[in-house]
Scaffold this motif. Structure first.
Motif, short mmCIF file in Angstrom:
data_model
loop_
_atom_site.label_atom_id
_atom_site.label_comp_id
_atom_site.label_asym_id
_atom_site.label_seq_id
_atom_site.Cartn_x
_atom_site.Cartn_y
_atom_site.Cartn_z
N ALA A 168 0.72 -1.28 0.10
CA ALA A 168 0.05 -0.12 -0.03
C ALA A 168 1.02 1.27 0.10
CB ALA A 168 -1.11 0.05 1.36
N ARG A 169 1.92 1.19 -0.65
CA ARG A 169 2.97 2.56 -0.80
C ARG A 169 2.26 3.33 -1.94
NH1 ARG A 169 7.95 -1.11 -1.69
NH2 ARG A 169 6.51 -1.96 -3.28
N ALA A 170 2.45 4.70 -1.82
CA ALA A 170 1.78 5.66 -2.84
C ALA A 170 2.29 5.04 -4.23
CB ALA A 170 2.27 6.79 -2.50
N ARG A 171 3.46 4.38 -4.73
CA ARG A 171 3.69 4.25 -5.91
C ARG A 171 3.09 2.89 -6.13
NH1 ARG A 171 8.26 3.55 -2.87
NH2 ARG A 171 9.31 1.36 -3.06
N ASP A 172 2.55 2.13 -5.33
CA ASP A 172 1.94 0.53 -5.74
C ASP A 172 0.81 0.29 -6.53
OD1 ASP A 172 4.28 -0.48 -4.50
OD2 ASP A 172 3.18 -0.74 -2.50
N GLY A 173 0.08 1.51 -6.73
CA GLY A 173 -1.28 1.47 -7.36
C GLY A 173 -2.12 0.62 -6.81
N ASP A 174 -3.22 -0.07 -7.66
CA ASP A 174 -4.14 -0.74 -6.94
C ASP A 174 -3.72 -2.41 -6.83
OD1 ASP A 174 -6.19 1.21 -7.08
OD2 ASP A 174 -6.20 1.13 -9.13
N PRO A 175 -4.29 -2.96 -5.75
CA PRO A 175 -3.95 -4.20 -5.28
C PRO A 175 -4.29 -5.23 -6.37
CG PRO A 175 -5.62 -3.62 -3.84
CD PRO A 175 -5.22 -2.20 -4.53
N GLY A 176 -3.70 -6.38 -6.49
CA GLY A 176 -4.13 -7.47 -7.45
C GLY A 176 -4.92 -8.23 -6.68
N VAL A 177 -5.31 -9.48 -7.38
CA VAL A 177 -6.21 -10.37 -6.64
C VAL A 177 -5.49 -11.48 -5.92
CG1 VAL A 177 -7.88 -10.30 -8.82
CG2 VAL A 177 -5.95 -12.00 -9.07
N THR A 178 -4.31 -11.45 -6.16
CA THR A 178 -3.60 -12.62 -5.21
C THR A 178 -3.38 -11.92 -3.77
OG1 THR A 178 -2.09 -13.26 -7.04
CG2 THR A 178 -1.13 -13.73 -4.60
N ALA A 179 -3.15 -10.53 -3.57
CA ALA A 179 -3.21 -10.20 -2.34
C ALA A 179 -4.63 -10.20 -1.71
CB ALA A 179 -2.66 -8.62 -2.53
N LEU A 180 -5.65 -10.05 -2.75
CA LEU A 180 -7.08 -10.04 -2.03
C LEU A 180 -7.38 -11.35 -1.39
CD1 LEU A 180 -8.82 -7.42 -4.58
CD2 LEU A 180 -8.30 -7.26 -2.17
N TRP A 181 -7.28 -12.35 -2.44
CA TRP A 181 -7.74 -13.63 -1.95
C TRP A 181 -6.82 -13.99 -0.61
CZ3 TRP A 181 -5.20 -15.40 -6.82
CH2 TRP A 181 -4.13 -15.84 -6.50
N ARG A 182 -5.74 -13.58 -0.46
CA ARG A 182 -4.86 -13.82 0.89
C ARG A 182 -5.70 -13.15 2.23
NH1 ARG A 182 0.98 -13.51 -1.78
NH2 ARG A 182 1.14 -15.35 -2.51
N GLY A 183 -5.94 -11.85 1.52
CA GLY A 183 -6.55 -10.83 2.68
C GLY A 183 -7.95 -11.43 3.12
N PHE A 184 -8.72 -11.98 2.14
CA PHE A 184 -9.98 -12.48 2.67
C PHE A 184 -9.71 -13.66 3.69
CE2 PHE A 184 -12.02 -10.89 -1.20
CZ PHE A 184 -13.16 -10.09 -0.47
N GLN A 185 -8.93 -14.42 3.45
CA GLN A 185 -8.42 -15.55 4.44
C GLN A 185 -8.26 -14.75 5.84
OE1 GLN A 185 -7.36 -18.91 2.66
NE2 GLN A 185 -6.36 -19.87 4.40
N HIS A 186 -7.33 -13.77 5.91
CA HIS A 186 -7.14 -13.25 7.25
C HIS A 186 -8.42 -12.65 7.80
CE1 HIS A 186 -3.03 -14.49 7.04
NE2 HIS A 186 -2.84 -13.80 5.98
#
Length: 468
Positions: free
Chosen positions: A427-445
């Protein structure tokens, strides 16, 4: 599982499923909620206790539950989303689901070879031109017959109803059904080079349903100066240029491709080998985009698109290219289904059970992709479009390390970035929008955080009252 968990997205997508018993529908909603909260988890991990796990196995083993019935409720929920937009791109594509590493599974068939065993799934995913996936319209799943694999007569000697190519027409019929349910929405069925099947162009279509297919065959055309499609389109002048962003694929990094664009109207002739069928000619518009100077070592981009949507100006031709680029959304959805939901790791012993499991995880994979793309399309919408109240409150408290969430839900883009942070997104300013890999891991947590938040919420409320 708490009753509140049954009232969120799972109830919206599966609550209208007609499974012959209201208890089965309730079990489906509960199961979808549990598996959707932990897409990558094993069934024992996602279910949480032996009784819930046993109920899940019984559900997947129920002969009275069909994959079609599971998806029908989601399709109806999808129609409600389709009716709210003017244009839908119905991307259809096939993926191979490989269970070779589970050799005891019965009912599978050969894939790329007789030794590779699994199922084929041909799905139709509805997308907006902004690449937001609105849901599935259809899914066909089958196993090839090992007894006839590689031994069927020549494809030209068989009608389309006896070939796997029938899947394109079945998908088109599902798109026509969606149009009937959403008569104010314009639908365009989008297919890759495998969809360059003459029967698809010749098939009847209702008003409001069109085609956009990437050509692979240099078909005959009704043109006084050119007998073949490519020569006819090549004779048209370069009338526009475009820049196409190519996502990273394998070892190829993401890059921008500069394209020259031609277009013209053409009429496709039926294949000569099928003259006895008296197939009609197919008038279409052809849009040809070519990368003249690709970077060293990169394969040049070359798209020859055939569409039934009138394309008589530069803006229209560029729009067709943009629509076709949206087709990548279904490939990303396949990635979520396989890598995020780990569908090929599921061990259920029979193909019938796997089909039911696939139908359920197909919708879960859609939800993960929907979260990523919806946050980009409508970043300022309230996050309750995606998350239940206790989910966003738990997420906020975890990210901000506070026991007290705000009174109003945060914007969707912020919540999705927080969710992705749980999955490793920086989530750094230069990172843009997150992709699906981070999201499916995030849903699990998030599932674990929400469970703890529900447990601790009464105690937190008592502390607040005590301070007053």
């Amino acid at each position: 599982m708490e009753e509140a968990a049954l009232e969120g997205w799972a109830a919206c997508e599966f609550g209208a499923a007609e499974l012959g018993d209201a208890r089965r529908t309730a079990r489906l909603v509960a199961l979808a909620g549990a598996l959707g909260a932990s897409p990558a988890a094993t069934l024992p991990e996602a279910c949480g206790d032996p009784a819930a796990l046993k109920a899940a196995y019984r559900f997947f083993d129920a002969d009275g539950v069909t994959p079609e019935a599971l998806l029908a409720s989601h399709v109806r929920a999808t129609y409600a989303r389709l009716a709210a937009v003017p244009l839908v791109l119905a991307a259809q594509d096939t993926t191979l689901l490989d269970w070779t590493h589970h050799p005891a599974t019965t009912g599978l068939g050969p894939l790329g070879s007789a030794r590779q065993q699994g199922l084929l799934a041909h799905s139709t995913l509805a997308l907006t031109p902004e690449r937001v996936p609105l849901g599935l319209l259809a899914q066909q799943v089958w196993a090839r017959d090992a007894a006839t694999y590689g031994q069927l007569p020549d494809q030209h000697a068989r009608g389309i109803e006896a070939k796997e190519s029938q899947k394109w027409l079945t998908s088109l019929a599902a798109v026509a059904a969606a149009r009937a349910a959403c008569p104010q929405t314009h639908f365009v069925s989008v297919g890759d080079r495998e969809a360059d099947v003459y029967d698809l162009f010749a098939a009847p279509r209702p008003a409001g349903v069109d085609l956009l297919v990437r050509a692979t065959q240099d078909r005959g055309v009704a043109d006084p100066d050119h007998r073949r499609l490519r020569a006819a389109v090549a004779a048209a002048p370069v009338a526009a240029t475009a820049t196409l962003h190519l996502p990273r694929r394998g070892d190829q990094p993401a890059r921008d491709a500069a394209l020259t664009v031609r277009w013209r109207a053409v009429t496709l002739r039926p294949p000569k080998a099928r003259a006895a069928e008296r197939l009609p000619p197919a008038p279409v518009w052809a849009v040809w985009a070519v990368e003249e100077t690709p970077p060293p070592g990169a394969a040049p981009v070359e798209w020859l698109l055939l569409t039934t949507v009138p394309t008589a100006a530069a803006a229209a031709a560029l729009a067709r290219l943009a629509w076709y680029a949206c087709r990548w959304g279904i490939e990303v959805w396949h990635k979520v289904l396989k890598s995020g939901c780990r569908i090929e790791a599921r061990q259920l012993a029979t193909a019938d059970r796997l089909r039911r499991c696939l139908a359920l995880y197909s919708v879960i994979a859609w939800r993960v992709l929907w979260a990523a793309m919806l946050a980009r399309a409508v970043p300022d919408a309230p996050c309750t479009a995606l998350l239940a109240d206790d989910e966003w409150q738990a997420l906020y408290c975890a990210i901000h390390r506070t026991p007290t969430p705000p009174a109003t839900p945060p914007p969707l883009r912020e919540a999705v970035r927080w969710l992705a942070q749980l999955g490793g997104f920086l989530a750094r300013a230069r990172d843009g929008d997150p992709g699906v890999t981070a999201l499916w891991r995030g849903f699990q947590h998030l599932a674990d955080l929400t469970t703890m938040y529900r447990i601790m919420r009464p105690a937190l409320a008592d502390r607040v009252v005590g301070k007053d």
